[in-house]
Design a protein around this motif. Structure first.
Motif, mmCIF file in Angstrom:
data_model
loop_
_atom_site.group_PDB
_atom_site.id
_atom_site.type_symbol
_atom_site.label_atom_id
_atom_site.label_comp_id
_atom_site.label_asym_id
_atom_site.label_seq_id
_atom_site.Cartn_x
_atom_site.Cartn_y
_atom_site.Cartn_z
ATOM 1 N N LYS A 1 34.473 43.498 37.368
ATOM 2 C CA LYS A 1 33.684 44.696 37.656
ATOM 3 C C LYS A 1 34.569 45.711 38.371
ATOM 4 O O LYS A 1 35.289 45.365 39.320
ATOM 5 C CB LYS A 1 32.494 44.315 38.534
ATOM 6 N N PRO A 2 34.542 46.963 37.926
ATOM 7 C CA PRO A 2 35.417 47.968 38.555
ATOM 8 C C PRO A 2 35.144 48.112 40.054
ATOM 9 O O PRO A 2 33.990 48.137 40.486
ATOM 10 C CB PRO A 2 35.066 49.257 37.812
ATOM 11 N N GLN A 3 36.222 48.190 40.805
ATOM 12 C CA GLN A 3 36.133 48.413 42.246
ATOM 13 C C GLN A 3 36.863 49.719 42.587
ATOM 14 O O GLN A 3 37.739 50.161 41.850
ATOM 15 C CB GLN A 3 36.806 47.270 43.015
ATOM 16 N N ALA B 1 39.010 50.501 39.244
ATOM 17 C CA ALA B 1 39.812 49.616 38.394
ATOM 18 C C ALA B 1 39.355 48.181 38.611
ATOM 19 O O ALA B 1 38.647 47.863 39.578
ATOM 20 C CB ALA B 1 41.297 49.764 38.724
ATOM 21 N N GLY B 2 39.779 47.299 37.705
ATOM 22 C CA GLY B 2 39.376 45.898 37.787
ATOM 23 C C GLY B 2 40.117 45.115 38.850
ATOM 24 O O GLY B 2 39.651 44.068 39.293
ATOM 25 N N SER B 3 41.286 45.618 39.273
ATOM 26 C CA SER B 3 42.091 44.912 40.278
ATOM 27 C C SER B 3 43.047 45.892 40.937
ATOM 28 O O SER B 3 43.286 46.999 40.433
ATOM 29 C CB SER B 3 42.890 43.784 39.629
ATOM 30 N N GLU C 1 45.893 46.663 38.571
ATOM 31 C CA GLU C 1 45.544 47.667 37.562
ATOM 32 C C GLU C 1 45.521 49.064 38.163
ATOM 33 O O GLU C 1 46.016 50.029 37.562
ATOM 34 C CB GLU C 1 44.185 47.344 36.946
ATOM 35 N N ALA C 2 44.962 49.184 39.369
ATOM 36 C CA ALA C 2 44.911 50.489 40.043
ATOM 37 C C ALA C 2 46.312 51.032 40.285
ATOM 38 O O ALA C 2 46.591 52.215 40.035
ATOM 39 C CB ALA C 2 44.146 50.366 41.360
ATOM 40 N N ASP C 3 47.212 50.164 40.775
ATOM 41 C CA ASP C 3 48.592 50.595 41.022
ATOM 42 C C ASP C 3 49.282 51.001 39.722
ATOM 43 O O ASP C 3 50.046 51.981 39.684
ATOM 44 C CB ASP C 3 49.382 49.480 41.701
ATOM 45 N N ALA C 4 49.030 50.244 38.660
ATOM 46 C CA ALA C 4 49.651 50.559 37.374
ATOM 47 C C ALA C 4 49.193 51.911 36.847
ATOM 48 O O ALA C 4 49.972 52.644 36.217
ATOM 49 C CB ALA C 4 49.329 49.456 36.359
ATOM 50 N N LYS C 5 47.937 52.262 37.106
ATOM 51 C CA LYS C 5 47.427 53.564 36.682
ATOM 52 C C LYS C 5 47.941 54.684 37.590
ATOM 53 O O LYS C 5 48.184 55.808 37.144
ATOM 54 C CB LYS C 5 45.892 53.567 36.713
ATOM 55 N N ALA C 6 48.119 54.348 38.867
ATOM 56 C CA ALA C 6 48.507 55.376 39.843
ATOM 57 C C ALA C 6 49.979 55.755 39.761
ATOM 58 O O ALA C 6 50.337 56.921 39.985
ATOM 59 C CB ALA C 6 48.183 54.891 41.259
ATOM 60 N N ASN C 7 50.839 54.796 39.452
ATOM 61 C CA ASN C 7 52.285 55.056 39.492
ATOM 62 C C ASN C 7 52.708 56.246 38.629
ATOM 63 O O ASN C 7 53.439 57.127 39.112
ATOM 64 C CB ASN C 7 53.055 53.791 39.092
ATOM 65 N N PRO C 8 52.304 56.327 37.345
ATOM 66 C CA PRO C 8 52.712 57.493 36.556
ATOM 67 C C PRO C 8 52.100 58.799 37.039
ATOM 68 O O PRO C 8 52.674 59.871 36.840
ATOM 69 C CB PRO C 8 52.245 57.146 35.133
ATOM 70 N N VAL C 9 50.949 58.714 37.686
ATOM 71 C CA VAL C 9 50.318 59.921 38.257
ATOM 72 C C VAL C 9 51.195 60.488 39.366
ATOM 73 O O VAL C 9 51.498 61.690 39.409
ATOM 74 C CB VAL C 9 48.906 59.587 38.793
ATOM 75 N N PHE C 10 51.627 59.620 40.277
ATOM 76 C CA PHE C 10 52.460 60.084 41.385
ATOM 77 C C PHE C 10 53.873 60.439 40.917
ATOM 78 O O PHE C 10 54.510 61.329 41.495
ATOM 79 C CB PHE C 10 52.485 59.035 42.496
#
Length: 320
Positions: A5-7, A26-28, A31-40
């Motif tokens: 479940k997304p947190q 994100a689910g974990s 996963e959140a870090d993986a999505k955030a890295n290219p953003v930053f």
């Protein structure tokens, strides 16, 4: 295997002289870090491109050379400059990216506040003015028609970076996230699970402990302009970092402007425009932007007036 479940995860990153904060479902954590890295990474890339503090940036190269010769620049920097000058034209110069020398003269560049000597203003007048910048779209060049011009990305640069970063989130198919550039510019992507949007509180500049209004944002940006974080006090007088380019002085008689717009670039620029202009003069501009809204508080801490321009969210009773 059932998906987690997304947190809600909160990730911060210093850049552009502030701290960017990403709120993402994100689910974990992984996963959140993986999505955030290219953003930053994207925000850092734009900081390297558009910073006026970094001598190696493209903007600094333009500042050094454009008064001597036309400077060919990359498509992204050219887009940024074109959008900035478009807002200058639409606001009759209330927004002006050529305030670099003006910011330095008032001591805001390195946070050493000062009031310029009267003799300095004649030179500053020659070194300020968006009409002295010429863009050639066919050749993608920029040149200055007067020596001493310096571009300052403040007032639009963070919004531009937020928009570019949000496009990364969209490409990653992120359903719900909110990106904040030091809280001055925010973009809400989608909505948290079970909600209609992201709830953002607008503080009362006369008493920050009071929430003046709570806005629900979905695929929408919000920018606020005020003097609370960037100012200096000299002989009991507060000088704000937001400049009136025509007067060559910090803006007086304005407490806070909050603007919503589908684009973070636009809300960033527009919040500064409305901070500089007389509120009554801003109504026509806001009328031409039906998707936008603004909450303007003019005056002083002792005596202030609220102006609501298409502002739909409730405002705290007795505070406007």
């Amino acid at each position: 295997m059932a998906q987690s479940k997304p947190q809600l995860f909160t990730i911060t990153h210093p850049a552009m002289g502030t701290v960017f904060t990403l709120y993402i479902y994100a689910g974990s954590r992984e996963e959140a870090d993986a999505k955030a890295n290219p953003v930053f990474d994207e925000i850092d890339r734009l900081d390297d491109l558009l910073s006026n503090y970094k001598e190696t940036s493209e903007l600094s190269r333009i500042n050094r050379l454009a008064a001597i010769q036309p400077v060919t620049t990359d498509p992204e920097t050219f887009q940024f400059l074109a959008e900035a000058l478009d807002w200058s034209a639409r606001s009759d110069g209330a927004f002006d990216i050529t305030v670099g020398k003006l910011m330095k003269a008032w001591g805001f560049f390195r946070k050493q506040g000062r009031v310029p000597m009267p003799a300095e203003f004649a030179t500053l007048r020659k070194q300020t003015g968006w009409q002295k910048v010429r863009l050639n779209a066919a050749r993608r060049t920029i040149r200055f028609t007067s020596p001493g011009i310096e571009l300052d990305p403040g007032g639009i640069g963070k919004g531009f970076a937020v928009d570019k970063a949000v496009s990364i989130l969209r490409s990653e198919q992120v359903a719900a996230a909110m990106l904040s550039a030091g809280s001055s510019t925010i973009y809400a992507l989608g909505a948290p699970p079970g909600e209609t949007g992201w709830k953002v509180e607008v503080p009362d500049p006369r008493n920050p402990a009071i929430v003046l209004s709570t806005v629900t944002l979905k695929d929408m940006s919000l920018s606020s302009a005020n003097c609370s974080e960037k100012h200096f006090v000299l002989n009991g007088h507060l000088y704000c970092h937001i400049m009136d380019p025509k007067m060559l002085r910090p803006v007086e008689g304005m407490l806070q402007v909050t603007v919503t717009d589908p684009s973070a670039t636009n809300s960033d620029a527009l919040s500064n425009i409305l901070f500089v202009r007389n509120p009554e003069d801003s109504r026509a501009l806001m009328h031409s932007l039906p998707e936008d809204s603004a909450l303007v508080i003019a005056g002083t801490q002792q005596k202030s007036v609220c102006y609501l321009m298409n502002w739909k969210a409730p405002v705290a009773p007795g505070h406007c």
